[in-house]
Design a protein around this motif. Structure first.
Motif, PDB file in Angstrom:
ATOM      1  N   PHE A  68       0.808  -1.179   0.142  1.00 13.04           N
ATOM      2  CA  PHE A  68      -0.123  -0.037   0.068  1.00 13.04           C
ATOM      3  C   PHE A  68       0.961   1.297   0.066  1.00 13.04           C
ATOM      4  O   PHE A  68       1.947   1.523   0.600  1.00 13.04           O
ATOM      5  CB  PHE A  68      -1.145  -0.140   1.231  1.00 13.04           C
ATOM      6  N   PHE A  69       0.645   2.168  -0.950  1.00  8.06           N
ATOM      7  CA  PHE A  69       1.164   3.612  -0.563  1.00  8.06           C
ATOM      8  C   PHE A  69       0.869   4.293   0.493  1.00  8.06           C
ATOM      9  O   PHE A  69      -0.430   4.428   0.744  1.00  8.06           O
ATOM     10  CB  PHE A  69       0.880   4.368  -1.963  1.00  8.06           C
ATOM     11  N   LEU A  71      -0.019   7.663   2.131  1.00 12.87           N
ATOM     12  CA  LEU A  71      -0.206   8.986   1.733  1.00 12.87           C
ATOM     13  C   LEU A  71      -0.236  10.162   2.643  1.00 12.87           C
ATOM     14  O   LEU A  71       0.048  11.071   2.249  1.00 12.87           O
ATOM     15  CB  LEU A  71      -1.821   9.124   1.193  1.00 12.87           C
ATOM     16  N   ARG A  72      -0.214   9.560   3.924  1.00 10.89           N
ATOM     17  CA  ARG A  72      -0.210  10.537   5.106  1.00 10.89           C
ATOM     18  C   ARG A  72       0.538   9.764   6.214  1.00 10.89           C
ATOM     19  O   ARG A  72       0.019   8.815   6.687  1.00 10.89           O
ATOM     20  CB  ARG A  72      -1.236  11.376   5.356  1.00 10.89           C
ATOM     21  N   ALA A  73       1.526  10.338   6.883  1.00 12.76           N
ATOM     22  CA  ALA A  73       1.985   9.777   8.013  1.00 12.76           C
ATOM     23  C   ALA A  73       2.481  10.883   9.043  1.00 12.76           C
ATOM     24  O   ALA A  73       3.117  11.782   8.769  1.00 12.76           O
ATOM     25  CB  ALA A  73       3.373   8.665   7.827  1.00 12.76           C
ATOM     26  N   ASP A  74       1.913  10.878  10.388  1.00 16.30           N
ATOM     27  CA  ASP A  74       2.103  11.765  11.269  1.00 16.30           C
ATOM     28  C   ASP A  74       2.531  11.039  12.707  1.00 16.30           C
ATOM     29  O   ASP A  74       2.218   9.644  12.951  1.00 16.30           O
ATOM     30  CB  ASP A  74       1.604  12.957  11.490  1.00 16.30           C
ATOM     31  N   ASP A  75       2.514  11.718  13.855  1.00 17.12           N
ATOM     32  CA  ASP A  75       2.806  10.917  15.029  1.00 17.12           C
ATOM     33  C   ASP A  75       1.365  10.571  15.509  1.00 17.12           C
ATOM     34  O   ASP A  75       1.139   9.730  16.642  1.00 17.12           O
ATOM     35  CB  ASP A  75       3.281  11.855  15.994  1.00 17.12           C
ATOM     36  N   GLU A  76       0.184  10.611  14.883  1.00 16.58           N
ATOM     37  CA  GLU A  76      -0.924  10.260  15.395  1.00 16.58           C
ATOM     38  C   GLU A  76      -1.623   9.099  14.535  1.00 16.58           C
ATOM     39  O   GLU A  76      -2.344   8.270  15.063  1.00 16.58           O
ATOM     40  CB  GLU A  76      -2.084  11.484  15.561  1.00 16.58           C
ATOM     41  N   ARG A  77      -1.579   9.373  13.172  1.00 17.41           N
ATOM     42  CA  ARG A  77      -2.055   8.233  12.293  1.00 17.41           C
ATOM     43  C   ARG A  77      -1.223   8.393  10.975  1.00 17.41           C
ATOM     44  O   ARG A  77      -0.604   9.020  10.524  1.00 17.41           O
ATOM     45  CB  ARG A  77      -3.468   8.765  11.963  1.00 17.41           C
ATOM     46  N   VAL A  78      -1.499   7.326  10.254  1.00 15.99           N
ATOM     47  CA  VAL A  78      -0.897   6.812   8.992  1.00 15.99           C
ATOM     48  C   VAL A  78      -2.102   6.216   8.125  1.00 15.99           C
ATOM     49  O   VAL A  78      -2.912   5.420   8.430  1.00 15.99           O
ATOM     50  CB  VAL A  78      -0.066   5.724   9.231  1.00 15.99           C
ATOM     51  N   ILE A  79      -2.104   6.859   6.913  1.00 11.48           N
ATOM     52  CA  ILE A  79      -3.166   6.697   5.839  1.00 11.48           C
ATOM     53  C   ILE A  79      -2.625   6.060   4.605  1.00 11.48           C
ATOM     54  O   ILE A  79      -1.492   6.689   3.906  1.00 11.48           O
ATOM     55  CB  ILE A  79      -3.913   7.908   5.730  1.00 11.48           C
ATOM     56  N   GLY A  80      -2.946   5.049   4.280  1.00 12.43           N
ATOM     57  CA  GLY A  80      -2.650   4.424   2.988  1.00 12.43           C
ATOM     58  C   GLY A  80      -3.678   4.062   2.026  1.00 12.43           C
ATOM     59  O   GLY A  80      -4.554   3.768   2.495  1.00 12.43           O
ATOM     60  N   LYS A  81      -3.311   3.629   0.777  1.00 10.14           N
ATOM     61  CA  LYS A  81      -4.158   3.469  -0.087  1.00 10.14           C
ATOM     62  C   LYS A  81      -3.450   2.195  -1.152  1.00 10.14           C
ATOM     63  O   LYS A  81      -2.339   2.541  -1.582  1.00 10.14           O
ATOM     64  CB  LYS A  81      -4.827   4.640  -0.781  1.00 10.14           C
ATOM     65  N   LYS A  82      -4.389   1.588  -1.878  1.00 10.96           N
ATOM     66  CA  LYS A  82      -3.936   0.645  -3.157  1.00 10.96           C
ATOM     67  C   LYS A  82      -5.235   0.403  -3.899  1.00 10.96           C
ATOM     68  O   LYS A  82      -6.369  -0.404  -3.243  1.00 10.96           O
ATOM     69  CB  LYS A  82      -3.478  -0.664  -2.676  1.00 10.96           C
ATOM     70  N   PHE A  87      -6.091   1.789   4.179  1.00  8.21           N
ATOM     71  CA  PHE A  87      -5.956   1.331   5.651  1.00  8.21           C
ATOM     72  C   PHE A  87      -5.924   2.880   6.509  1.00  8.21           C
ATOM     73  O   PHE A  87      -5.330   3.879   5.896  1.00  8.21           O
ATOM     74  CB  PHE A  87      -4.974   0.757   5.949  1.00  8.21           C
ATOM     75  N   PHE A  88      -6.070   2.610   7.581  1.00 10.85           N
ATOM     76  CA  PHE A  88      -5.889   3.888   8.748  1.00 10.85           C
ATOM     77  C   PHE A  88      -5.185   3.097   9.743  1.00 10.85           C
ATOM     78  O   PHE A  88      -5.808   2.248  10.198  1.00 10.85           O
ATOM     79  CB  PHE A  88      -6.974   4.421   9.125  1.00 10.85           C
ATOM     80  N   LEU A  89      -4.257   3.672  10.510  1.00  9.09           N
ATOM     81  CA  LEU A  89      -3.364   3.410  11.410  1.00  9.09           C
ATOM     82  C   LEU A  89      -3.542   4.593  12.580  1.00  9.09           C
ATOM     83  O   LEU A  89      -3.482   5.667  12.078  1.00  9.09           O
ATOM     84  CB  LEU A  89      -1.939   2.936  11.451  1.00  9.09           C
ATOM     85  N   TYR A  90      -4.084   4.253  13.698  1.00  8.54           N
ATOM     86  CA  TYR A  90      -4.172   5.259  14.821  1.00  8.54           C
ATOM     87  C   TYR A  90      -3.180   4.825  15.914  1.00  8.54           C
ATOM     88  O   TYR A  90      -3.625   3.837  16.280  1.00  8.54           O
ATOM     89  CB  TYR A  90      -5.807   5.420  15.020  1.00  8.54           C
TER      90      TYR A  90
END
Length: 119
Positions: A68-69, A71-82, A87-90
């Motif tokens: 999955f690519f 798209l956004r990553a910071d200290d609270e969440r990571v967002i990806g897509k394929k 997916f969302f990581l919290y």
């Protein structure tokens, strides 16, 4: 309530999440949906995403063997897509919630609950 109950009731049970896991910062899987074939290496890499967000922006993350690519990553969440999946990581105080699809509201609500009780 067990970790497994939280996955089944608060994530899968919403109807907005088809696969999910709750993972510790060390990559240990605390609970996951039966249909989520998350291997240990993938769980560990997902947990490390909060340590070095720039690295996952460059390399992406794998779930169920699929890349999955990010798209956004910071200290609270990571967002990806394929393609049509995502997916969302919290991040919470002691772990993270990982549903591999577009379901931010249900996942974010459970992450907020964990934070409120110190997890």
């Amino acid at each position: 309530m067990s970790w497994q109950d939280l996955v089944n009731n608060n994530l899968i049970g919403t109807g907005n999440v088809s696969k999910a896991a709750i993972v510790g910062f060390d990559g240990s899987v605390w609970g996951k949906s039966d249909n989520f074939n998350l291997d240990q290496g993938e769980a560990t890499q997902a947990a490390k995403a909060f340590v070095n967000p720039d690295a996952v922006l460059a390399s992406g993350l794998r779930f169920e063997g699929q890349k999955f690519f990010v798209l956004r990553a910071d200290d609270e969440r990571v967002i990806g897509k394929k393609q049509g999946d995502g997916f969302f990581l919290y991040k919470t105080a002691q772990g993270g919630v990982q549903p591999p699809e577009m379901c931010s509201k249900a996942t974010g609500a459970l992450a907020d609950y964990f934070k409120s009780i110190g997890y």
